[in-house]
Design a protein around this motif. Structure first.
Motif, PDB file in Angstrom:
ATOM      1  N   LEU A  47      65.259   9.354  49.046  1.00  0.00           N
ATOM      2  CA  LEU A  47      64.360   8.954  47.825  1.00  0.00           C
ATOM      3  C   LEU A  47      63.522   7.961  48.340  1.00  0.00           C
ATOM      4  O   LEU A  47      62.380   7.681  47.626  1.00  0.00           O
ATOM      5  CB  LEU A  47      65.154   8.443  46.817  1.00  0.00           C
ATOM      6  CG  LEU A  47      66.080   9.438  45.901  1.00  0.00           C
ATOM      7  CD1 LEU A  47      66.718   8.788  44.933  1.00  0.00           C
ATOM      8  CD2 LEU A  47      65.194  10.538  45.435  1.00  0.00           C
ATOM      9  N   GLN A  56      69.887  14.946  41.700  1.00  0.00           N
ATOM     10  CA  GLN A  56      70.610  15.456  43.029  1.00  0.00           C
ATOM     11  C   GLN A  56      70.718  14.620  44.068  1.00  0.00           C
ATOM     12  O   GLN A  56      71.643  14.609  44.622  1.00  0.00           O
ATOM     13  CB  GLN A  56      69.887  16.603  43.383  1.00  0.00           C
ATOM     14  CG  GLN A  56      70.162  18.031  42.561  1.00  0.00           C
ATOM     15  CD  GLN A  56      69.271  18.976  42.881  1.00  0.00           C
ATOM     16  OE1 GLN A  56      68.551  19.139  43.799  1.00  0.00           O
ATOM     17  NE2 GLN A  56      69.164  20.160  42.074  1.00  0.00           N
ATOM     18  N   HIS A  57      69.887  13.812  44.311  1.00  0.00           N
ATOM     19  CA  HIS A  57      69.779  12.997  45.514  1.00  0.00           C
ATOM     20  C   HIS A  57      70.139  11.610  45.124  1.00  0.00           C
ATOM     21  O   HIS A  57      69.725  10.614  46.041  1.00  0.00           O
ATOM     22  CB  HIS A  57      68.515  13.198  46.397  1.00  0.00           C
ATOM     23  CG  HIS A  57      68.140  14.576  46.662  1.00  0.00           C
ATOM     24  ND1 HIS A  57      68.642  14.882  48.156  1.00  0.00           N
ATOM     25  CD2 HIS A  57      67.624  15.490  46.239  1.00  0.00           C
ATOM     26  CE1 HIS A  57      68.406  16.259  48.358  1.00  0.00           C
ATOM     27  NE2 HIS A  57      67.623  16.741  47.163  1.00  0.00           N
ATOM     28  N   THR A 117      61.722  18.385  36.422  1.00  0.00           N
ATOM     29  CA  THR A 117      62.111  19.131  37.716  1.00  0.00           C
ATOM     30  C   THR A 117      62.243  17.773  38.690  1.00  0.00           C
ATOM     31  O   THR A 117      63.218  17.865  39.460  1.00  0.00           O
ATOM     32  CB  THR A 117      61.060  19.838  38.199  1.00  0.00           C
ATOM     33  OG1 THR A 117      60.649  20.841  37.082  1.00  0.00           O
ATOM     34  CG2 THR A 117      61.557  21.103  39.183  1.00  0.00           C
ATOM     35  N   CYS A 118      61.270  16.720  38.525  1.00  0.00           N
ATOM     36  CA  CYS A 118      61.476  15.690  39.460  1.00  0.00           C
ATOM     37  C   CYS A 118      62.889  14.897  39.240  1.00  0.00           C
ATOM     38  O   CYS A 118      63.529  14.668  40.148  1.00  0.00           O
ATOM     39  CB  CYS A 118      60.396  14.878  39.450  1.00  0.00           C
ATOM     40  SG  CYS A 118      58.752  15.328  39.734  1.00  0.00           S
ATOM     41  N   ILE A 119      63.023  14.731  37.883  1.00  0.00           N
ATOM     42  CA  ILE A 119      64.077  14.154  37.306  1.00  0.00           C
ATOM     43  C   ILE A 119      65.641  14.882  38.089  1.00  0.00           C
ATOM     44  O   ILE A 119      66.487  14.253  38.408  1.00  0.00           O
ATOM     45  CB  ILE A 119      64.495  14.032  36.112  1.00  0.00           C
ATOM     46  CG1 ILE A 119      63.311  12.838  35.535  1.00  0.00           C
ATOM     47  CG2 ILE A 119      65.641  13.346  35.543  1.00  0.00           C
ATOM     48  CD1 ILE A 119      63.147  12.926  34.093  1.00  0.00           C
ATOM     49  N   LYS A 120      65.536  16.113  37.933  1.00  0.00           N
ATOM     50  CA  LYS A 120      66.577  16.979  38.463  1.00  0.00           C
ATOM     51  C   LYS A 120      66.650  16.483  39.963  1.00  0.00           C
ATOM     52  O   LYS A 120      67.962  16.510  40.493  1.00  0.00           O
ATOM     53  CB  LYS A 120      66.309  18.340  38.294  1.00  0.00           C
ATOM     54  CG  LYS A 120      67.485  19.073  37.851  1.00  0.00           C
ATOM     55  CD  LYS A 120      67.160  20.389  37.227  1.00  0.00           C
ATOM     56  CE  LYS A 120      67.267  21.850  37.829  1.00  0.00           C
ATOM     57  NZ  LYS A 120      66.605  22.855  37.375  1.00  0.00           N
ATOM     58  N   VAL A 121      65.612  16.715  40.914  1.00  0.00           N
ATOM     59  CA  VAL A 121      65.645  16.313  42.066  1.00  0.00           C
ATOM     60  C   VAL A 121      66.337  15.168  42.317  1.00  0.00           C
ATOM     61  O   VAL A 121      67.261  14.661  43.407  1.00  0.00           O
ATOM     62  CB  VAL A 121      64.239  16.478  42.879  1.00  0.00           C
ATOM     63  CG1 VAL A 121      64.348  16.130  44.226  1.00  0.00           C
ATOM     64  CG2 VAL A 121      63.774  18.010  42.650  1.00  0.00           C
ATOM     65  N   ILE A 122      65.738  14.294  41.579  1.00  0.00           N
ATOM     66  CA  ILE A 122      66.303  12.567  41.587  1.00  0.00           C
ATOM     67  C   ILE A 122      67.810  12.554  41.610  1.00  0.00           C
ATOM     68  O   ILE A 122      68.426  11.964  42.419  1.00  0.00           O
ATOM     69  CB  ILE A 122      65.512  11.461  41.022  1.00  0.00           C
ATOM     70  CG1 ILE A 122      63.819  11.735  41.315  1.00  0.00           C
ATOM     71  CG2 ILE A 122      65.982  10.408  40.981  1.00  0.00           C
ATOM     72  CD1 ILE A 122      62.932  11.014  40.122  1.00  0.00           C
ATOM     73  N   LEU A 133      69.830   4.530  39.904  1.00  0.00           N
ATOM     74  CA  LEU A 133      68.501   4.475  40.635  1.00  0.00           C
ATOM     75  C   LEU A 133      68.000   3.093  39.990  1.00  0.00           C
ATOM     76  O   LEU A 133      67.547   2.436  41.233  1.00  0.00           O
ATOM     77  CB  LEU A 133      67.705   5.427  40.203  1.00  0.00           C
ATOM     78  CG  LEU A 133      66.396   5.603  40.497  1.00  0.00           C
ATOM     79  CD1 LEU A 133      66.515   6.086  42.076  1.00  0.00           C
ATOM     80  CD2 LEU A 133      65.481   6.376  39.878  1.00  0.00           C
TER      81      LEU A 133
END
Lengths: 600, 108
Positions: A234, A226-227, A219-224, A262
């Motif tokens: 970030l 996205q942003h 889920t975190c990777i998804k958020v990352i 990233l």
């Protein structure tokens, strides 16, 4: 299955039509029955009964046929239809009851289905009222077994059996000899009618199925992802452990072209991506152009990398000095050669798994990259003795050499490897010649002992020719072989050398015990318990130990290690079955592979 | 599994962050994390005191607890009933830090 009240579900147009026309399953079934029975009458053979008991009616016809069959038994070469019937009769009462119940259940089920699904499924089951309909459709004209008809070919009269077949050209039926003569195998089973696929349940009723929630990391990777373009959101990545994030993202193949940015930065000099499987060639080119100042690059699982990527790197990574690639198998020889030509300052070239790295590449590497100090050609398919003269040219400068796991285990002979170490051994700090199965004790005595001066790490796993006594003697006499002597080893990995045992272990602890930080003696199955138990006493600096499949390892071995080795991090004990669940543990020390632990 | 050694799944477990915040979650929620489950089911000090120090900032620990509660609530829900998406609850500012924590604590 008439329901007591008059509530009915929705019905299809066909159902409605049939209902209005007065067609129900009972009428259809009756029609089919009469039709079947009516047909044989004209062809049935003459018999006494026909004259006398004609008024007995339809019901007698079957019996009639049976009687005939008995009469014409000699003509009937094949098994008659009757046999299964008589067999059926012999069933025990219990079985009979069971059969009945089954039939009932089937009928019930079918009716229900028919009600619900517009009679769509009815032809599958035999007991159903609607089988009559399907019987009506197939083999309409075939007279029932046992009746006498004339052969369409030779004209002789014969009795119909279940093996009687239609004449291939034109109407009528063939007798057994004619049928055989026409080349048809009468006993061949007709192709099984294509079974309708059972209708899949529309509702999934697996209520006990565990839901798989996305993990917090994904889920975190998804958020990352996205942003990813939003630097503000970030926060500052510089303050965090980039390597740790890289490792976390590499799990579950989550690193993609989108979130890989990233880790990109113009000022980056080091870059490590732990799983580049999802980075396609364009993404790998982008990697180079967004990190133009890289001096060290490591890509694990870079299987998608191809010639085009390497060609792009020729220009976009001018200051690259060390490159480590795991699995660049698509890259062909010319691309490697041009890469070496454009990176003469390369000091480290480490690759795993390349079936296309050939002799010309090796030649070109040594020719262009004259400062090379680290060389790894692990699991290289074409490695052979012709490579060695080129590697020898790097004598004096080479500190790290890994030629392990060649494509052909016997590609390099023991003498050739001895010569190689004689040439380059003086400068080597790390040597890995695992998987060269021809390597024997002579290599240790004539190669390493006289020529190694500053070797710290020695990896000789899966070299089955090494003997216990030979390795023991080598370690006992090594320090006296040269002056100044080679310092003790920091890393020793001799796993899967099943011949090695107590003597070798004792000698190596005497020689290198004080310095050893990493020890792998996986597979030394005969190493005795008392030798293993002094490991902790003799090698105080150990950090990582692999004692897998050393059968004599006990809780006391682990106890000594855990208590004496202050900086111990990891002990692997897979396959050590004498270890119990009470094996000593300590915070910060991972003891992996205790098999009894699973049953606690 | 949860009932081992007479420990009740209803017990409260204290999770302490590096900056001193503590969070109370029930055992059945805490064991959704493989790492915490190992801490609590072995003979470690954490198991004796029902207290786990977590090497993360308070805001990360808070989000971790939130996720564990979310996981506990929806893991056994009927397949058809989709739980709310947890993505919306992660502020991007802490996503990276949370990822590192999740990598360590959310293992199976």
């Amino acid at each position: 299955m008439r329901r007591p009240n008059n509530v009915r579900g929705p019905a299809s147009a066909l159902t409605e039509f049939l209902k209005e026309s007065g067609i129900t399953h009972t009428t259809i079934a009756r029609r089919a029955r009469t039709r079947q029975v009516a047909q044989p009458e004209p062809v049935a053979g003459p018999s006494r009964q026909q004259a006398g008991d004609n008024e007995a009616g339809d019901g007698d016809v079957a019996e009639n046929a049976e009687n005939q069959e008995r009469e014409y038994n000699s003509d009937n070469l094949d098994e008659s239809d009757n046999e299964p019937k008589t067999k059926k009769r012999k069933l025990t009462k219990a079985a009979e009851a069971k059969l009945k119940a089954q039939a009932k259940a089937k009928a019930k089920k079918n009716k229900k289905k028919g009600d619900d699904e517009d009679y769509s499924d009815s032809e599958d089951e035999e007991e159903d009222a609607y089988t009559a309909l399907s019987k009506m459709w197939k083999d309409q004209t075939k007279p029932p077994n046992g009746s006498l008809i004339e052969c369409a070919k030779c004209g002789t009269e014969f009795s119909v059996t279940q093996y009687t077949r239609q004449a291939p050209d034109g109407p009528g039926w063939l007798c057994h000899p004619c049928l055989k003569a026409s080349g048809v195998d009468p006993f061949k089973k007709p192709a099984a009618p294509r079974k309708r696929k059972p209708l899949t349940e529309k509702r999934n009723v697996t209520n006990f199925e565990k839901r798989r929630l996305p993990s917090l990391a994904s889920t975190c990777i998804k958020v990352i992802s996205q942003h990813i373009d939003d630097v503000e959101a970030l926060g500052d990545i510089g303050s965090m452990n980039v390597d740790q994030i890289a490792k976390a993202i590499a799990k579950d193949r989550s690193l993609t072209a989108e979130n890989a940015t990233l880790f990109y930065d113009v000022q980056n000099t080091n870059l490590t991506l732990y799983d580049a499987t999802n980075l396609m060639p364009p993404a790998l080119c982008t990697l180079a152009s967004l990190n133009p100042n890289l001096t060290s690059l490591r890509l694990d699982f870079c299987g998608r990398m191809n010639n085009a990527v390497l060609a792009a790197w020729n220009t976009s990574l001018p200051s690259l000095k060390r490159i480590e690639l795991l699995g660049p198998f698509l890259v062909r020889a010319p691309a490697w050669q041009s890469f070496f030509a454009s990176h003469p300052k390369l000091t480290g070239f480490l690759i795993n798994q390349s079936p296309r790295f050939d002799l010309q590449c090796m030649e070109s590497l040594v020719e262009h990259c004259t400062d090379l100090t680290e060389l790894r050609l692990k699991e290289v398919g074409q490695l052979d003795e012709d490579f060695l003269p080129h590697i020898k040219k790097l004598a004096g400068q080479l500190t790290h050499l890994d030629l392990s796991a060649p494509g052909e285990p016997e590609a390099l002979s023991c003498d050739a490897l001895t010569d190689l170490v004689a040439a380059v051994g003086a400068g080597l700090r790390h040597l890995d010649l695992s998987g060269h199965v021809l390597l024997d004790d002579g290599f240790l005595f004539q190669g390493i002992k006289p020529h190694a001066r500053c070797l710290e790490a020695l990896v000789l796993s899966h070299t089955p020719e090494l003997t216990d006594a030979g390795v023991a003697e080598f370690f006992d006499t090594w320090s006296a072989a040269a002056h100044p002597p080679n310092p003790p080893l920091v890393l020793l990995d001799m796993n899967r050398n099943h011949e090695l045992a107590g003597k070798a272990l004792e000698a190596l602890l005497r020689h290198s015990g004080n310095a050893l930080e990493t020890l792998n003696i996986n597979g030394w199955k005969a190493a005795p318990e008392d030798m293993l138990n002094i490991l902790g006493k003799k090698a105080r600096r150990l950090r990582r130990v692999d004692l897998g499949w050393c059968r004599e390892v006990t809780d006391w071995t682990i106890k000594a290690l855990v208590e004496r080795c202050k900086s111990l991090e990891e002990v692997k004990v897979w396959g050590c079955q004498r270890i119990t669940a009470n094996c000593p543990r300590k915070r910060g020390v991972a003891v992996l592979g205790i098999e009894t632990q699973n049953f606690v | 599994m949860l009932q081992m050694n007479g420990k009740s799944p209803e017990d409260w477990i204290r999770l302490i962050s590096t900056d001193g915040y503590s969070y109370l979650v029930q055992r059945k929620v805490a064991v959704m994390s493989g790492t915490l489950r190992n801490m609590l089911n072995n003979d470690f000090a954490e198991a004796a005191s029902n207290t786990c120090p977590i090497n993360e900032r308070g805001i990360i620990v808070e989000k971790l607890c939130e996720y564990l509660q979310y996981k506990h609530t929806y893991e056994n829900a009927l397949p058809r009933q989709d739980g709310p998406d947890f993505t919306e609850r992660i502020p991007p500012e802490i996503a990276l830090e949370l990822l590192v924590a999740a990598d360590y604590y959310d293992s199976k």
